[in-house]
Design an enzyme around this catalytic site. Structure first.
Site, PDB file in Angstrom:
ATOM      1  N   GLY A  49      42.439 -38.462  13.829  1.00  0.00           N
ATOM      2  CA  GLY A  49      42.106 -39.867  14.040  1.00  0.00           C
ATOM      3  C   GLY A  49      43.278 -40.811  13.994  1.00  0.00           C
ATOM      4  O   GLY A  49      43.103 -42.015  13.769  1.00  0.00           O
ATOM      5  N   ASN A  51      45.183 -41.852  16.494  1.00  0.00           N
ATOM      6  CA  ASN A  51      45.092 -42.825  17.591  1.00  0.00           C
ATOM      7  C   ASN A  51      43.981 -43.836  17.340  1.00  0.00           C
ATOM      8  O   ASN A  51      44.104 -45.011  17.711  1.00  0.00           O
ATOM      9  CB  ASN A  51      44.883 -42.102  18.920  1.00  0.00           C
ATOM     10  CG  ASN A  51      46.187 -41.650  19.541  1.00  0.00           C
ATOM     11  OD1 ASN A  51      47.072 -42.453  19.801  1.00  0.00           O
ATOM     12  ND2 ASN A  51      46.315 -40.353  19.775  1.00  0.00           N
ATOM     13  N   ILE A 129      34.849 -31.756  26.772  1.00  0.00           N
ATOM     14  CA  ILE A 129      34.808 -32.129  28.184  1.00  0.00           C
ATOM     15  C   ILE A 129      33.576 -32.997  28.395  1.00  0.00           C
ATOM     16  O   ILE A 129      32.471 -32.618  27.994  1.00  0.00           O
ATOM     17  CB  ILE A 129      34.753 -30.885  29.086  1.00  0.00           C
ATOM     18  CG1 ILE A 129      36.044 -30.074  28.941  1.00  0.00           C
ATOM     19  CG2 ILE A 129      34.541 -31.289  30.547  1.00  0.00           C
ATOM     20  CD1 ILE A 129      36.032 -28.759  29.693  1.00  0.00           C
ATOM     21  N   ASN A 144      41.270 -42.128  28.136  1.00  0.00           N
ATOM     22  CA  ASN A 144      41.676 -40.945  27.385  1.00  0.00           C
ATOM     23  C   ASN A 144      43.188 -40.963  27.171  1.00  0.00           C
ATOM     24  O   ASN A 144      43.939 -41.476  27.999  1.00  0.00           O
ATOM     25  CB  ASN A 144      41.293 -39.678  28.145  1.00  0.00           C
ATOM     26  CG  ASN A 144      41.628 -38.410  27.365  1.00  0.00           C
ATOM     27  OD1 ASN A 144      41.302 -38.291  26.180  1.00  0.00           O
ATOM     28  ND2 ASN A 144      42.280 -37.461  28.007  1.00  0.00           N
ATOM     29  N   HIS A 146      46.363 -38.300  26.546  1.00  0.00           N
ATOM     30  CA  HIS A 146      46.669 -36.875  26.715  1.00  0.00           C
ATOM     31  C   HIS A 146      48.150 -36.635  26.446  1.00  0.00           C
ATOM     32  O   HIS A 146      48.994 -37.392  26.932  1.00  0.00           O
ATOM     33  CB  HIS A 146      46.324 -36.429  28.143  1.00  0.00           C
ATOM     34  CG  HIS A 146      46.543 -34.970  28.377  1.00  0.00           C
ATOM     35  ND1 HIS A 146      45.701 -34.005  27.883  1.00  0.00           N
ATOM     36  CD2 HIS A 146      47.533 -34.311  29.043  1.00  0.00           C
ATOM     37  CE1 HIS A 146      46.151 -32.807  28.241  1.00  0.00           C
ATOM     38  NE2 HIS A 146      47.261 -32.967  28.932  1.00  0.00           N
ATOM     39  N   VAL A 181      38.766 -32.717  34.608  1.00  0.00           N
ATOM     40  CA  VAL A 181      39.542 -32.850  33.374  1.00  0.00           C
ATOM     41  C   VAL A 181      40.945 -33.391  33.647  1.00  0.00           C
ATOM     42  O   VAL A 181      41.684 -32.850  34.484  1.00  0.00           O
ATOM     43  CB  VAL A 181      39.624 -31.496  32.644  1.00  0.00           C
ATOM     44  CG1 VAL A 181      40.547 -31.593  31.429  1.00  0.00           C
ATOM     45  CG2 VAL A 181      38.239 -31.034  32.219  1.00  0.00           C
TER      46      VAL A 181
END
Length: 231
Positions: A49, A51, A129, A144, A146, A181
């Site tokens: 957690g 972020n 996903i 999102n 990544h 994705v």
């Protein structure tokens, strides 16, 4: 400090600060309209957690014109729950193992975040996903983060794969989410050098530091048009 900074030379044994070894693009953060209300943010997390905490700090310290109104985790004992308690943010557990499909979980998520009147939904280490159910409900408002320079190293274990490939530059990407994705439109990226002796233990903290910097900017970018369009 401007988020645009030159990449430092890649030198053996460098101890350069993670704030001075990144190239962030775009380098101008969008500013909210003076009349705009604060964005209402929902966050999805599965792990530590960090972020999520970065978004809360950015919101509370004025770097992001927003409020994190709810966290959902899918793992009952993840550290994100402890962070939420410490930060006084409402948190809910939705264990994915209790749902018979990805769509069923995503429908429950949509119902939950609609109840909270969430404007932008952020996958901050959400290790699931997502289905078109969630993507369509938060079209262009689902963000999102990544740990690679997409489109390189999509999917799981991105940092490990970057190290194994011997790349000299990697980084992180904040992007809008689509059903495929890690394939949605890129909002902002930070490039991070890979030093000759790097391991996961040394590379991961530098990438995470940049994630914490660019994610609030990406959220502001995703919410800007929404707030400009609403009265």
């Amino acid at each position: 400090m401007s988020p645009f900074e030159p990449l430092a030379p890649v030198t053996r044994g460098s101890t350069a600060s993670p704030r001075t070894v990144a190239l962030v693009v775009p380098h101008v953060a969008p500013s909210p309209s003076p009349r705009a209300r604060a964005l209402r943010l929902g966050v999805l997390a599965s792990g530590h957690g960090s972020n999520f905490a970065a978004l809360v700090r950015a919101s509370r310290h004025g770097a992001l014109h927003a409020e994190v109104v709810g966290l959902v985790v899918n793992t009952p004992r993840c550290k994100a729950l402890t962070r939420a308690e410490r930060l006084d943010v409402a948190a809910t557990v939705m264990d994915h193992r209790r749902y018979n499909s990805r769509e069923a979980l995503d429908r429950a998520l949509v119902d939950h975040f609609r109840t909270l009147r969430v404007d932008v939904l952020v996958m901050a280490g959400w290790m699931r996903i997502v289905s078109p159910v969630l993507c369509q409900a938060y079209d262009k408002r689902l963000v999102n983060i990544h740990p690679s320079l997409l489109p390189a190293f999509r999917g799981l274990n991105a940092m490990e794969r970057a190290l194994a490939a011997g790349v000299r530059i990697t980084g992180c990407t904040a992007h809008l989410v689509v059903p495929e994705v890690d394939a949605g439109p890129i909002l902002i990226q930070a490039a991070v050098p890979v030093y000759p002796n790097d391991t996961m233990a040394t590379l991961a903290p530098r990438i995470h530091a940049q994630e914490h910097r660019i994610l609030p900017v990406a959220v502001a970018m995703a919410g800007r048009n929404l707030l400009n369009e609403r009265p």
